[in-house]
Design a protein around this motif. Structure first.
Motif, PDB file in Angstrom:
ATOM      1  N   ILE A  72      -3.449   6.157   6.867  1.00  0.00           N
ATOM      2  CA  ILE A  72      -3.117   6.263   5.443  1.00  0.00           C
ATOM      3  C   ILE A  72      -4.372   6.042   4.605  1.00  0.00           C
ATOM      4  O   ILE A  72      -4.642   6.785   3.636  1.00  0.00           O
ATOM      5  N   GLY A 119       0.816  -1.211   0.000  1.00  0.00           N
ATOM      6  CA  GLY A 119       0.000   0.000   0.000  1.00  0.00           C
ATOM      7  C   GLY A 119       0.846   1.254   0.000  1.00  0.00           C
ATOM      8  O   GLY A 119       0.574   2.215  -0.741  1.00  0.00           O
ATOM      9  N   ARG A 120       1.889   1.286   0.814  1.00  0.00           N
ATOM     10  CA  ARG A 120       2.766   2.453   0.873  1.00  0.00           C
ATOM     11  C   ARG A 120       3.546   2.633  -0.421  1.00  0.00           C
ATOM     12  O   ARG A 120       3.720   3.756  -0.911  1.00  0.00           O
ATOM     13  N   LEU A 177       1.137   3.816  -3.100  1.00  0.00           N
ATOM     14  CA  LEU A 177       0.780   5.214  -2.858  1.00  0.00           C
ATOM     15  C   LEU A 177       1.867   6.143  -3.371  1.00  0.00           C
ATOM     16  O   LEU A 177       1.583   7.169  -4.010  1.00  0.00           O
ATOM     17  N   GLY A 182      -0.212   7.042  -6.344  1.00  0.00           N
ATOM     18  CA  GLY A 182      -1.233   7.767  -5.600  1.00  0.00           C
ATOM     19  C   GLY A 182      -2.297   6.841  -5.036  1.00  0.00           C
ATOM     20  O   GLY A 182      -2.203   5.621  -5.109  1.00  0.00           O
ATOM     21  N   CYS A 183      -3.348   7.466  -4.517  1.00  0.00           N
ATOM     22  CA  CYS A 183      -4.403   6.708  -3.846  1.00  0.00           C
ATOM     23  C   CYS A 183      -5.113   5.733  -4.771  1.00  0.00           C
ATOM     24  O   CYS A 183      -5.543   4.649  -4.345  1.00  0.00           O
ATOM     25  N   LEU A 225      -4.784  -1.113   0.482  1.00  0.00           N
ATOM     26  CA  LEU A 225      -5.116  -0.522   1.776  1.00  0.00           C
ATOM     27  C   LEU A 225      -6.495  -0.919   2.301  1.00  0.00           C
ATOM     28  O   LEU A 225      -6.699  -1.007   3.513  1.00  0.00           O
ATOM     29  N   ALA A 273      -3.180   2.687  -4.666  1.00  0.00           N
ATOM     30  CA  ALA A 273      -2.938   2.118  -3.336  1.00  0.00           C
ATOM     31  C   ALA A 273      -4.178   1.505  -2.696  1.00  0.00           C
ATOM     32  O   ALA A 273      -4.055   0.652  -1.816  1.00  0.00           O
ATOM     33  N   CYS A 277      -6.609   8.687   1.985  1.00  0.00           N
ATOM     34  CA  CYS A 277      -6.997   8.439   0.594  1.00  0.00           C
ATOM     35  C   CYS A 277      -8.520   8.549   0.396  1.00  0.00           C
ATOM     36  O   CYS A 277      -8.996   8.673  -0.732  1.00  0.00           O
TER      37      CYS A 277
END
Length: 335
Positions: free
Chosen positions: A291, A261-262, A265, A269-270, A277, A273, A295
């Motif tokens: 986090i 996820g990180r 991201l 971007g979201c 997430l 991700a 988003c």
């Protein structure tokens, strides 16, 4: 007439005839071969070597367990020719002139008297160290089997493909062969601060040999995801995360989702991700929820505020001040 009387009647010898007889006598004899001065030395050495062979063949073999609580620990004078220093476990088998040490773990120091005809081999799963008259040390740990030479020369044959001779001051490590051993090597390298390339080499080799579905495969993948993410290889990390989930590994599922996820991201971007997430909405750490809330804040502010509030409620003091401030901002500033 007897023989003595006949001899008395013989005439005086002719000087020329005497010379002819002497010359014929000399020509009929072959000179005795000259013996080189070093011949007795060779003969003695050959006899000594033969005696050593006979002794080695007739000397009974023995076997000792080595290590704490075993037959021998600390210092061991195996014979007049071999002295061992033990800090680990293994088994020694052989005679005073022919010794094999199957070494399991820890460090063993070996001193062999030079020119004594003594042969010693230290054998591990990773390779074999063979010596005749030298001082050396073998250490088996998570990194593999490392040989260090203090005197003389040793021949090392690693089962990872490397072989060669080591002289004083030189060392070489035979690396593990099994996936579990390579996982241990990767962890040891990471703990020591080794370059990521060395850690990845161990992980790559382990994954190349792992059986499909084996638990160690999931551990190797989880480590490689983390190393690739830290090295900036986003595509490689995300590919490994997909592989981890596709193969059904579960012991590090939350860790893999959070790392992916990180990474996603930061890369896309979201939008990239969220698929990593979303599964962390209820199972993730407070940081994971913060986090995810970040988003969702534009598309679903209420959901974002709820996640941030839950993150603050679940925080047991592990979040640092920056994360807590971010979470409060996402709740609209509520304490």
């Amino acid at each position: 007439m007897d023989v003595r009387e006949l001899l008395q009647r013989l005439p005086e010898p002719d000087p020329a005839g005497v010379d002819r007889v002497w010359a014929r006598y000399r020509s009929g004899r072959r000179p005795a071969p000259r013996v080189p001065l070093w011949a007795p030395v060779i003969a003695i050495a050959a006899a000594a070597a033969a005696l050593l062979v006979v002794n080695a063949r007739t000397e009974p073999s023995r076997s000792l367990a080595l290590g704490p609580g075993a037959d021998a620990e600390g210092q061991l004078a195996w014979s007049q020719q071999v002295h061992l220093t033990l800090d680990g476990r293994g088994t020694a088998t052989g005679t005073g002139h022919d010794l094999r040490i199957d070494w399991e773990s820890g460090t063993i120091g070996v001193e062999v008297v030079p020119h004594s005809g003594t042969e010693v081999s230290v054998v591990t799963e990773e390779g074999t160290v063979h010596v005749v008259g030298t001082v050396f040390e073998v250490e088996r740990d998570a990194l593999g089997v490392t040989t260090r030479v203090s005197r003389g020369k040793v021949e090392v044959a690693c089962r990872d493909g490397w072989s060669g001779a080591l002289t004083p001051g030189e060392r070489h490590t035979c690396t593990p062969l099994r996936p579990a051993g390579l996982l241990g090597r990767a962890d040891a390298l990471a703990d020591s601060g080794a370059p990521s390339g060395e850690v990845l080499d161990a992980l790559d080799r382990g994954l190349a040999q792992v059986e499909p579905g084996a638990p160690v495969g999931g551990e190797l993948l989880a480590r490689r995801i983390r190393v690739r993410a830290e090295a900036g290889d986003a595509e490689g990390a995300l590919a490994d995360a997909d592989r981890y989930l596709a193969e059904g590994h579960g012991s590090r599922r939350l860790e893999v989702l959070a790392t992916a996820g990180r990474v996603a991201l930061g890369q896309g971007g979201c939008g990239a991700a969220l698929r990593w997430l979303e599964p962390l909405r209820r199972e993730g750490t407070p940081e994971d929820r913060v986090i995810l809330a970040s988003c969702l804040v534009e598309r679903d502010p209420a959901a974002a505020a709820a996640l941030a509030t839950a993150a603050l409620a679940d925080d047991d003091g592990a979040m640092d001040a920056g994360w807590r401030a971010w979470a409060r901002d996402l709740t609209g500033g509520a304490p």
